[in-house]
Design a protein around this motif. Structure first.
Motif, PDB file in Angstrom:
ATOM      1  N   UNK A  46       0.705  -1.102  -0.022  1.00  0.00           N
ATOM      2  CA  UNK A  46      -0.236   0.199   0.130  1.00  0.00           C
ATOM      3  C   UNK A  46       0.821   1.319   0.128  1.00  0.00           C
ATOM      4  N   UNK A  47       2.259   1.288   0.465  1.00  0.00           N
ATOM      5  CA  UNK A  47       2.890   2.415   0.447  1.00  0.00           C
ATOM      6  C   UNK A  47       3.246   2.961  -0.588  1.00  0.00           C
ATOM      7  N   UNK A  48       3.103   2.217  -1.727  1.00  0.00           N
ATOM      8  CA  UNK A  48       3.641   2.510  -3.305  1.00  0.00           C
ATOM      9  C   UNK A  48       2.569   2.890  -4.106  1.00  0.00           C
ATOM     10  N   UNK A  49       1.227   2.811  -3.686  1.00  0.00           N
ATOM     11  CA  UNK A  49      -0.040   3.127  -4.387  1.00  0.00           C
ATOM     12  C   UNK A  49       0.194   2.797  -5.922  1.00  0.00           C
ATOM     13  N   UNK A  50      -0.109   3.946  -6.562  1.00  0.00           N
ATOM     14  CA  UNK A  50      -0.169   3.760  -8.064  1.00  0.00           C
ATOM     15  C   UNK A  50       1.297   4.229  -8.806  1.00  0.00           C
ATOM     16  N   UNK A  51       2.022   4.463  -7.879  1.00  0.00           N
ATOM     17  CA  UNK A  51       3.427   4.947  -8.475  1.00  0.00           C
ATOM     18  C   UNK A  51       4.030   3.772  -9.288  1.00  0.00           C
ATOM     19  N   UNK A  52       4.637   4.158 -10.392  1.00  0.00           N
ATOM     20  CA  UNK A  52       5.527   3.098 -11.274  1.00  0.00           C
ATOM     21  C   UNK A  52       6.246   2.451 -10.463  1.00  0.00           C
ATOM     22  N   UNK A  53       6.395   0.948 -10.755  1.00  0.00           N
ATOM     23  CA  UNK A  53       7.314   0.205 -10.032  1.00  0.00           C
ATOM     24  C   UNK A  53       8.921   0.429  -9.821  1.00  0.00           C
ATOM     25  N   UNK A  54       9.142   1.306 -10.643  1.00  0.00           N
ATOM     26  CA  UNK A  54      10.671   1.757 -10.562  1.00  0.00           C
ATOM     27  C   UNK A  54      10.834   2.686  -9.463  1.00  0.00           C
ATOM     28  N   UNK A  55       9.469   3.373  -9.138  1.00  0.00           N
ATOM     29  CA  UNK A  55       9.572   4.462  -8.143  1.00  0.00           C
ATOM     30  C   UNK A  55       9.367   3.879  -6.762  1.00  0.00           C
ATOM     31  N   UNK A  56       9.250   2.487  -6.709  1.00  0.00           N
ATOM     32  CA  UNK A  56       9.255   1.786  -5.469  1.00  0.00           C
ATOM     33  C   UNK A  56      10.658   1.729  -4.816  1.00  0.00           C
ATOM     34  N   UNK A  57      11.430   1.744  -5.616  1.00  0.00           N
ATOM     35  CA  UNK A  57      12.817   1.339  -5.086  1.00  0.00           C
ATOM     36  C   UNK A  57      13.912   2.400  -4.920  1.00  0.00           C
ATOM     37  N   UNK A  58      14.658   2.354  -3.867  1.00  0.00           N
ATOM     38  CA  UNK A  58      15.621   3.447  -3.516  1.00  0.00           C
ATOM     39  C   UNK A  58      16.861   3.248  -4.548  1.00  0.00           C
ATOM     40  N   UNK A  63      22.787  -2.686  -4.289  1.00  0.00           N
ATOM     41  CA  UNK A  63      22.306  -3.661  -5.402  1.00  0.00           C
ATOM     42  C   UNK A  63      22.034  -3.176  -6.535  1.00  0.00           C
ATOM     43  N   UNK A  64      21.224  -1.901  -6.581  1.00  0.00           N
ATOM     44  CA  UNK A  64      20.686  -1.405  -7.680  1.00  0.00           C
ATOM     45  C   UNK A  64      21.943  -0.706  -8.197  1.00  0.00           C
ATOM     46  N   UNK A  65      22.845  -0.003  -7.667  1.00  0.00           N
ATOM     47  CA  UNK A  65      24.107   0.719  -8.087  1.00  0.00           C
ATOM     48  C   UNK A  65      24.809  -0.212  -8.779  1.00  0.00           C
ATOM     49  N   UNK A  66      25.166  -1.307  -8.251  1.00  0.00           N
ATOM     50  CA  UNK A  66      25.910  -2.525  -8.862  1.00  0.00           C
ATOM     51  C   UNK A  66      25.193  -3.037 -10.192  1.00  0.00           C
ATOM     52  N   UNK A  67      23.915  -2.870 -10.206  1.00  0.00           N
ATOM     53  CA  UNK A  67      23.371  -3.615 -11.553  1.00  0.00           C
ATOM     54  C   UNK A  67      22.764  -4.701 -11.096  1.00  0.00           C
ATOM     55  N   UNK A  68      22.703  -5.368  -9.835  1.00  0.00           N
ATOM     56  CA  UNK A  68      22.332  -6.685  -9.620  1.00  0.00           C
ATOM     57  C   UNK A  68      20.713  -6.917  -9.532  1.00  0.00           C
ATOM     58  N   UNK A  69      20.150  -5.699  -9.063  1.00  0.00           N
ATOM     59  CA  UNK A  69      18.647  -5.637  -9.469  1.00  0.00           C
ATOM     60  C   UNK A  69      18.182  -4.565 -10.248  1.00  0.00           C
ATOM     61  N   UNK A  70      17.521  -4.801 -11.300  1.00  0.00           N
ATOM     62  CA  UNK A  70      17.076  -3.799 -12.152  1.00  0.00           C
ATOM     63  C   UNK A  70      15.399  -3.741 -12.015  1.00  0.00           C
ATOM     64  N   UNK A  71      15.163  -2.686 -11.287  1.00  0.00           N
ATOM     65  CA  UNK A  71      13.653  -2.394 -11.079  1.00  0.00           C
ATOM     66  C   UNK A  71      12.751  -2.252 -12.368  1.00  0.00           C
ATOM     67  N   UNK A  72      13.305  -1.782 -13.397  1.00  0.00           N
ATOM     68  CA  UNK A  72      12.537  -1.851 -14.760  1.00  0.00           C
ATOM     69  C   UNK A  72      12.480  -3.179 -15.409  1.00  0.00           C
TER      70      UNK A  72
END
Length: 145
Positions: A46-58, A63-72
């Protein structure tokens, strides 16, 4: 004003600025450690509402900066599973109030309802530390990287 449940990463300089602003507006904050909470899909989604999924992520999570997790490249179920396993991936703060809940600290319906007005050049969302290796996203309390 109102009571606000504020989930933060302890020691985060941006979260400290956000809390100070909310307190200055008269809100009573209950602060919790985002990384130590026992999240479930049902509590977190519920905290993410209707935000695009990439906006759920820090975006500054290691792990995102290293490319291990690619939200898109993820579906919602996988995104939530990753966040439950590694709370550093969750965009912060998470805010819950009588006006609803949300993630991040950017202009929008929730912050407007809380009386927060940010100047066009005022960024309280981005990491407050600078340099190639900001320390604000290092885990605390035994969280995984």
């Amino acid at each position: 004003m109102s009571s606000v449940l504020f989930y933060e990463k302890p020691g985060c300089m941006s979260n400290a600025k956000q809390k100070a602003l909310l307190t200055s507006l008269g809100h009573r904050l209950t602060v919790r450690n985002l990384l130590a909470e026992r999240w479930t899909d049902e509590r977190l989604r519920p905290f993410f509402g209707d935000l695009p999924m990439v906006d759920w992520f820090n975006p500054t999570a290691p792990r995102i900066k290293r490319g291990e997790v690619r939200p898109g490249m993820l579906d919602a179920e996988t995104a939530l599973a990753l966040m439950l396993n590694d709370p550093l991936l969750i965009r912060r703060p998470l805010i819950e109030s009588e006006y609803g809940c949300g993630c991040g600290f950017e202009p929008g319906q929730l912050l407007t309802a809380l009386g927060v007005t940010l100047a066009a050049d005022q960024d309280l969302q981005s990491c407050s530390r600078s340099g190639p290796d900001p320390r604000c996203d290092l885990p605390t309390d035994g969280a995984k990287t």
